[in-house]
Write a protein that holds these residues in place. Structure first.
Motif, PDB file in Angstrom:
ATOM      1  N   ILE A 198       0.692 -10.810  -4.747  1.00 29.62           N
ATOM      2  CA  ILE A 198       0.151 -10.690  -6.107  1.00 29.62           C
ATOM      3  C   ILE A 198      -0.640  -9.395  -6.250  1.00 29.62           C
ATOM      4  O   ILE A 198      -0.460  -8.649  -7.225  1.00 29.62           O
ATOM      5  CB  ILE A 198      -0.725 -11.904  -6.459  1.00 29.62           C
ATOM      6  N   LEU A 199      -1.505  -9.091  -5.272  1.00 35.27           N
ATOM      7  CA  LEU A 199      -2.274  -7.848  -5.323  1.00 35.27           C
ATOM      8  C   LEU A 199      -1.355  -6.629  -5.327  1.00 35.27           C
ATOM      9  O   LEU A 199      -1.686  -5.593  -5.925  1.00 35.27           O
ATOM     10  CB  LEU A 199      -3.232  -7.765  -4.135  1.00 35.27           C
ATOM     11  N   GLY A 200      -0.205  -6.771  -4.655  1.00 37.32           N
ATOM     12  CA  GLY A 200       0.748  -5.662  -4.570  1.00 37.32           C
ATOM     13  C   GLY A 200       1.653  -5.527  -5.775  1.00 37.32           C
ATOM     14  O   GLY A 200       2.523  -4.660  -5.796  1.00 37.32           O
ATOM     15  N   GLY A 201       1.467  -6.374  -6.791  1.00 36.61           N
ATOM     16  CA  GLY A 201       2.254  -6.252  -8.013  1.00 36.61           C
ATOM     17  C   GLY A 201       3.459  -7.168  -8.090  1.00 36.61           C
ATOM     18  O   GLY A 201       4.264  -7.045  -9.013  1.00 36.61           O
ATOM     19  N   GLY A 202       3.617  -8.074  -7.120  1.00 36.89           N
ATOM     20  CA  GLY A 202       4.740  -9.004  -7.171  1.00 36.89           C
ATOM     21  C   GLY A 202       5.978  -8.473  -6.486  1.00 36.89           C
ATOM     22  O   GLY A 202       6.006  -7.355  -5.964  1.00 36.89           O
ATOM     23  N   LEU A 203       7.040  -9.290  -6.505  1.00 37.45           N
ATOM     24  CA  LEU A 203       8.270  -8.967  -5.780  1.00 37.45           C
ATOM     25  C   LEU A 203       9.337  -8.291  -6.632  1.00 37.45           C
ATOM     26  O   LEU A 203      10.355  -7.851  -6.100  1.00 37.45           O
ATOM     27  CB  LEU A 203       8.843 -10.242  -5.154  1.00 37.45           C
ATOM     28  N   MET A 217       0.826  -1.209   0.000  1.00 38.90           N
ATOM     29  CA  MET A 217       0.000   0.000   0.000  1.00 38.90           C
ATOM     30  C   MET A 217       0.863   1.263   0.000  1.00 38.90           C
ATOM     31  O   MET A 217       0.544   2.261  -0.664  1.00 38.90           O
ATOM     32  CB  MET A 217      -0.900  -0.013   1.224  1.00 38.90           C
ATOM     33  N   LEU A 218       1.982   1.213   0.710  1.00 37.77           N
ATOM     34  CA  LEU A 218       2.868   2.380   0.827  1.00 37.77           C
ATOM     35  C   LEU A 218       3.910   2.439  -0.283  1.00 37.77           C
ATOM     36  O   LEU A 218       4.714   3.368  -0.329  1.00 37.77           O
ATOM     37  CB  LEU A 218       3.564   2.348   2.189  1.00 37.77           C
ATOM     38  N   GLY A 219       3.922   1.435  -1.159  1.00 30.71           N
ATOM     39  CA  GLY A 219       4.851   1.442  -2.285  1.00 30.71           C
ATOM     40  C   GLY A 219       6.263   1.045  -1.940  1.00 30.71           C
ATOM     41  O   GLY A 219       7.206   1.399  -2.663  1.00 30.71           O
ATOM     42  N   VAL A 220       6.437   0.264  -0.854  1.00 30.77           N
ATOM     43  CA  VAL A 220       7.795  -0.099  -0.434  1.00 30.77           C
ATOM     44  C   VAL A 220       7.973  -1.612  -0.274  1.00 30.77           C
ATOM     45  O   VAL A 220       8.886  -2.066   0.425  1.00 30.77           O
ATOM     46  CB  VAL A 220       8.186   0.621   0.879  1.00 30.77           C
ATOM     47  N   LEU A 221       7.122  -2.409  -0.919  1.00 28.59           N
ATOM     48  CA  LEU A 221       7.298  -3.862  -0.880  1.00 28.59           C
ATOM     49  C   LEU A 221       8.497  -4.233  -1.739  1.00 28.59           C
ATOM     50  O   LEU A 221       8.523  -3.958  -2.931  1.00 28.59           O
ATOM     51  CB  LEU A 221       6.037  -4.560  -1.393  1.00 28.59           C
ATOM     52  N   GLY A 222       9.496  -4.866  -1.112  1.00 31.03           N
ATOM     53  CA  GLY A 222      10.715  -5.188  -1.844  1.00 31.03           C
ATOM     54  C   GLY A 222      11.013  -6.664  -1.960  1.00 31.03           C
ATOM     55  O   GLY A 222      11.178  -7.203  -3.047  1.00 31.03           O
ATOM     56  N   SER A 223      11.087  -7.370  -0.819  1.00 33.75           N
ATOM     57  CA  SER A 223      11.497  -8.767  -0.829  1.00 33.75           C
ATOM     58  C   SER A 223      11.004  -9.413   0.464  1.00 33.75           C
ATOM     59  O   SER A 223      10.534  -8.719   1.377  1.00 33.75           O
ATOM     60  CB  SER A 223      13.028  -8.863  -0.935  1.00 33.75           C
ATOM     61  N   LEU A 224      11.094 -10.746   0.526  1.00 27.62           N
ATOM     62  CA  LEU A 224      10.583 -11.476   1.687  1.00 27.62           C
ATOM     63  C   LEU A 224      11.624 -12.420   2.266  1.00 27.62           C
ATOM     64  O   LEU A 224      12.354 -13.077   1.530  1.00 27.62           O
ATOM     65  CB  LEU A 224       9.353 -12.305   1.300  1.00 27.62           C
ATOM     66  N   ASP A 225      11.664 -12.485   3.592  1.00 29.69           N
ATOM     67  CA  ASP A 225      12.338 -13.560   4.311  1.00 29.69           C
ATOM     68  C   ASP A 225      11.253 -14.517   4.754  1.00 29.69           C
ATOM     69  O   ASP A 225      10.381 -14.145   5.557  1.00 29.69           O
ATOM     70  CB  ASP A 225      13.110 -13.021   5.514  1.00 29.69           C
ATOM     71  N   VAL A 226      11.277 -15.728   4.232  1.00 32.25           N
ATOM     72  CA  VAL A 226      10.186 -16.667   4.447  1.00 32.25           C
ATOM     73  C   VAL A 226      10.565 -17.652   5.544  1.00 32.25           C
ATOM     74  O   VAL A 226      11.510 -18.430   5.403  1.00 32.25           O
ATOM     75  CB  VAL A 226       9.861 -17.417   3.141  1.00 32.25           C
ATOM     76  N   ASN A 227       9.816 -17.602   6.632  1.00 31.04           N
ATOM     77  CA  ASN A 227      10.001 -18.544   7.733  1.00 31.04           C
ATOM     78  C   ASN A 227       8.733 -18.523   8.572  1.00 31.04           C
ATOM     79  O   ASN A 227       7.694 -18.059   8.137  1.00 31.04           O
ATOM     80  CB  ASN A 227      11.252 -18.193   8.558  1.00 31.04           C
ATOM     81  N   ARG A 228       8.811 -19.001   9.779  1.00 33.04           N
ATOM     82  CA  ARG A 228       7.690 -18.902  10.705  1.00 33.04           C
ATOM     83  C   ARG A 228       8.236 -18.850  12.114  1.00 33.04           C
ATOM     84  O   ARG A 228       9.365 -19.276  12.387  1.00 33.04           O
ATOM     85  CB  ARG A 228       6.729 -20.078  10.554  1.00 33.04           C
ATOM     86  N   GLY A 229       7.436 -18.310  13.008  1.00 32.76           N
ATOM     87  CA  GLY A 229       7.777 -18.337  14.416  1.00 32.76           C
ATOM     88  C   GLY A 229       6.853 -19.294  15.138  1.00 32.76           C
ATOM     89  O   GLY A 229       5.881 -19.797  14.573  1.00 32.76           O
TER      90      GLY A 229
END
Length: 438
Positions: A326-331, A288-300
């Protein structure tokens, strides 16, 4: 050492009916989804940090995972041995990217010059390894949190010598990331926070952090680095209060220092949990803020209040997270880095492969679910219906600032507006989501 992973076959896609333990059932890298191969949507990365450097220690126990390269008398020999094992692991998993901290790939020296010499030698070694490998660098970063010199922070340290030491380290890590063709450079401020305000000038430390990040951005442009600069939010642990608490907090920091168009976020699932959020919330906020860049995928582990960094295994949670991606336009240039470690009791080389295979399949399956939700459009239609009232001319005028508070009041009273509660249909949509999971 070459035999550590080399005896294992490359894991391949065999489909949902495969009984083979080390096979991908859902991750078909070449499968076309939403107009692109699945591999381009997910951009999986193996974390050098957790996969090759972590030793199974935790706050309550000594190391349980002892790899050959961890015991070499010659630290640089061990670093080269670790690199050989890393690229064998990349080959076994068949994933397109990897990530590293400077200290993951090269040992600390007696002083900064020796540390940088070790690091630069290992960067050259990695470059040669990459010539014979399909693995590319998703991102590089500097470990500015483990050594005692960083106990009071790096960029936010009260000692300007630590600031300068950290800046020098990041400069060389950025050079290495560019040299190795990295798509991003990440800054994770593991100690950028405080324990008590009794000894902290918060405003001064935030100004230091803002200046440090500005220096990084300026250097990126100076050297022509075309990758993204990313900040990774984390709310607590190790410090009582982290300045980069969550996506919204970091965005406020970026706005304050005029960096919101220069820096994006590397979001981690476990960090979202520690902040009291879901992974999907953090992704949706950043997008939403235009700053989605990348993901660290794990869980706690919700039963534990610390960063357990386990491999993901919750299909519904990952589906919801990737639906927001996907809604945010991808990575874009970002990816999905497995910032996850095997458990203390999982000491075999094969355990590490099993962990990645399960996580890759879980994420691929979740992405296929999310893509199906997008294509069917049922959730989007339900949301659109819920907010349909804002499409009227009167509602648009309110939202666009064309009506004053007095005008809104006069119109509302003149029309005799008397709103009735309307169902949000949450249970219906939750059922719809569950029926779409496969």
């Amino acid at each position: 050492m070459a035999a550590f992973f080399s005896e294992l076959e490359t894991v391949r896609f065999e489909g949902r009916d495969s009984d083979k333990a080390l096979a991908y059932r859902w991750y078909n890298a070449e499968q076309m989804v939403l107009g692109k191969p699945l591999s381009e949507h997910l951009r999986f990365a193996v974390a050098y940090w957790h996969s090759l450097a972590m030793n199974g220690s935790d706050p309550f126990g000594a190391p349980t995972i002892v790899r050959p390269w961890m015991t070499r008398a010659d630290a640089m020999e061990g670093a080269r041995e670790k690199a050989d094992a890393a690229f064998e692991l990349f080959r076994v998993l068949g994933l397109p990217f990897y990530t590293f901290h400077d200290r993951d790939i090269a040992p600390e020296g007696a002083d900064l010059k020796e540390s940088l010499k070790n690091f630069e030698a290992m960067v050259e070694y990695l470059a040669k390894k990459m010539e014979g490998s399909k693995a590319k660098l998703l991102w590089g970063t500097a470990n500015l949190f483990s050594h005692p010199r960083f106990m009071s922070g790096a960029a936010t340290n009260p000692d300007p010598d630590v600031f300068a030491y950290s800046a020098t380290t990041v400069k060389h890590c950025m050079d290495a990331t560019k040299q190795l063709g990295g798509s991003n450079y990440v800054l994770w401020g593991g100690r950028e926070g405080y324990e008590t305000l009794l000894n902290t000038d918060m405003g001064h430390e935030l100004d230091q952090m803002g200046r440090f990040l500005t220096l990084v951005v300026e250097y990126k442009h100076k050297i022509g680095f075309e990758g993204q600069i990313l900040i990774e939010p984390k709310p607590k642990e190790p410090t009582a209060h982290q300045y980069d608490f969550d996506a919204a907090t970091v965005y406020g920091f970026l706005k304050k220092y005029g960096l919101e168009n220069e820096v994006k976020l590397n979001l981690e699932a476990n960090h979202a949990l520690l902040a009291g959020h879901s992974f999907e919330h953090e992704i949706a906020t950043a997008a939403m803020l235009g700053v989605l860049g990348s993901l660290d995928v794990n869980r706690g582990d919700p039963l534990l209040g610390w960063d357990t960094d386990q491999f993901p295994n919750d299909l519904q949670a990952m589906t919801l997270a990737l639906y927001q991606v996907i809604l945010g336009g991808g990575l874009g240039k970002g990816g999905m880095n497995f910032d996850a470690k095997i458990r203390r009791q999982s000491i075999d080389a094969e355990d590490l492969v099993h962990a990645h295979v399960g996580a890759v399949d879980l994420c691929a399956r979740a992405f296929l679910n999310a893509a199906a939700l997008v294509e069917k459009g049922e959730l989007k239609a339900a949301v659109a219906e819920r907010y349909a009232g804002w499409n009227t001319p009167e509602a648009k005028a309110m939202l666009e600032g064309k009506l004053s508070l007095e005008q809104i009041s006069e119109t509302t009273l003149a029309k005799g507006v008397n709103p009735k509660p309307r169902s949000g249909k949450q249970e219906k949509l939750e059922n719809l989501l569950n029926r779409r999971l496969f």
